[in-house]
Design an enzyme around this catalytic site. Structure first.
Site, PDB file in Angstrom:
ATOM      1  N   CYS A   1      42.489  38.472  45.459  1.00 40.04           N
ATOM      2  CA  CYS A   1      41.956  37.388  44.639  1.00 40.04           C
ATOM      3  C   CYS A   1      40.852  37.936  43.722  1.00 40.04           C
ATOM      4  CB  CYS A   1      41.420  36.278  45.531  1.00 40.04           C
ATOM      5  SG  CYS A   1      40.567  34.966  44.655  1.00 40.04           S
TER       6      CYS A   1
ATOM      7  N   CYS B   1      37.441  36.282  44.353  1.00 36.69           N
ATOM      8  CA  CYS B   1      36.839  36.771  45.600  1.00 36.69           C
ATOM      9  C   CYS B   1      36.206  38.147  45.400  1.00 36.69           C
ATOM     10  CB  CYS B   1      37.893  36.835  46.705  1.00 36.69           C
ATOM     11  SG  CYS B   1      38.681  35.251  47.080  1.00 36.69           S
TER      12      CYS B   1
END
EC number: 5.3.4.1
Length: 278
Positions: free
Chosen positions: A56, A59
Site C-alpha cells: 500500500c 501505508c
C-alpha cells in the site's frame, strides 16, 4: 605498506556501523507487532494500532511518522503497534478493515477509530490531550472480542486458506485453474452432505419422531378403571329402558281399564235416554 592512518579510518567506520545497527534496530522495535496469537494484549492499557499492507503506497508514506510517534510511546504511556493484514487476515476480519491504512485507539478494551491527520504531532496531541474521548467507541456487538467478530475472523482465515490452497494446486502441483475449482466444488459438496447428516442426527436425538416413539401398553388397572364408566353408562341406560317399558305398560293398562267403563256407561246411558225420549 599501509600507514596506520589509513587503517584507522576503515576501522572507525566499521565501529560506527556496528554501533548504529543496534540503535536502528532498537528504534524499530518500539512498534510492536500484533498477531492472532497476542491480540488480546490490546484489551489492557492504552494502544494505538495501525493496520497496513506492505504494497500500500499510503501505508509506506505513513511508516516514518508512525515510527517517530512510537519513540514517544514510553513518555505518553501508550503502546504503539501495527498489524500486517496480509499476514494476519483473522485480525483484518475481526476489526473489519475496509481501507488502508486504518488506525485504532484502544483504552482498556474500548476501541475507537482514528480519522484525524496522520502526522507524529497529531498522534501525540491525540493521546496527550485525550482527544479520543470525543469519539464514540465501537459497539460491543462489533468489538473484536464479540462472537460476531470472532466468526468474521474465522471466515477471513478460511478465505486466506482457500487462496493458499488454490495457489498450491496451480503453481506447485500444476493443476489447471478449472481443476482447482473442481476440487473446491467437490470439497464443498462433501462437507455440505456431512454437515447435513450431522444436523439430521442431532435433530433426531433432540426431537425424536412420534412414529418411532414406543407406545406404552395400558395396564390392567387402567383397563379396569376405564371400563367402569362404560359399565355405569350401560347400567343407567338399561335402567332407563326398564323405566320406560314400565311406564308404557302402565299406560296401556290404564287405557284398557278406561275403555270397558266408558262402554258400559254408553250402554247404560243408551236405554235411559231412549225412555226419556218416549
Amino acid at each position: 605498506m599501509a600507514t596506520p592512518g589509513s587503517v584507522v579510518v576503515p576501522v572507525a567506520v566499521l565501529v560506527l556501523l556496528l554501533c548504529g545497527a543496534p540503535w536502528t534496530h532498537g528504534r524499530r522495535s518500539d512498534v510492536r507487532v500484533v498477531t492472532d496469537e497476542n491480540w488480546r494484549e490490546l484489551l489492557e492499557g492504552e494502544w494505538m494500532i495501525e493496520f497496513y499492507a506492505p504494497w500500500c503506497p499510503a501505508c509506506q508514506n505513513l511508516q516514518p511518522e508512525w515510527e517517530s510517534f512510537a519513540e514517544w510511546g514510553e513518555d505518553l504511556e501508550v503502546h504503539v503497534a501495527k498489524v500486517d493484514v496480509t499476514e494476519q487476515p483473522g485480525l483484518s476480519g475481526r476489526f473489519i478493515i475496509t481501507a488502508l491504512p486504518t488506525i485504532y485507539h484502544c483504552k482498556d478494551g474500548e476501541f475507537r477509530r482514528y480519522q484525524g491527520p496522520r502526522t507524529k504531532k497529531d498522534f501525540i496531541n491525540f493521546v496527550s490531550d485525550k482527544e479520543w474521548k470525543s469519539i464514540e467507541p465501537v459497539s460491543s456487538w462489533f468489538g473484536p472480542g464479540s462472537i460476531l467478530m470472532s466468526s468474521m475472523s474465522a471466515l477471513f482465515q478460511l478465505s486466506m486458506w482457500i487462496r493458499t490452497c488454490h495457489n498450491y494446486f496451480v503453481e506447485d502441483l500444476g493443476l489447471p485453474v478449472w481443476g482447482s475449482y473442481t476440487v473446491f466444488a467437490l470439497a464443498t459438496l462433501l462437507s455440505g452432505l456431512l454437515l447435513g447428516l450431522c444436523m439430521i442426527f442431532v435433530a433426531d436425538c433432540l426431537c425424536p419422531s412420534k412414529r418411532r416413539r414406543p407406545q406404552p401398553y395400558p395396564s390392567k388397572k387402567l383397563l379396569t378403571e376405564s371400563s367402569q364408566p362404560l359399565k355405569k353408562v350401560e347400567e343407567e341406560h338399561e335402567a332407563d329402558e326398564e323405566d320406560v317399558s314400565e311406564e308404557d305398560a302402565e299406560h296401556k293398562e290404564g287405557t284398557n281399564k278406561d275403555f270397558p267403563q266408558s262402554a258400559i256407561r254408553q250402554r247404560s246411558v243408551g236405554p235411559s235416554w231412549a225412555a226419556d225420549k218416549s
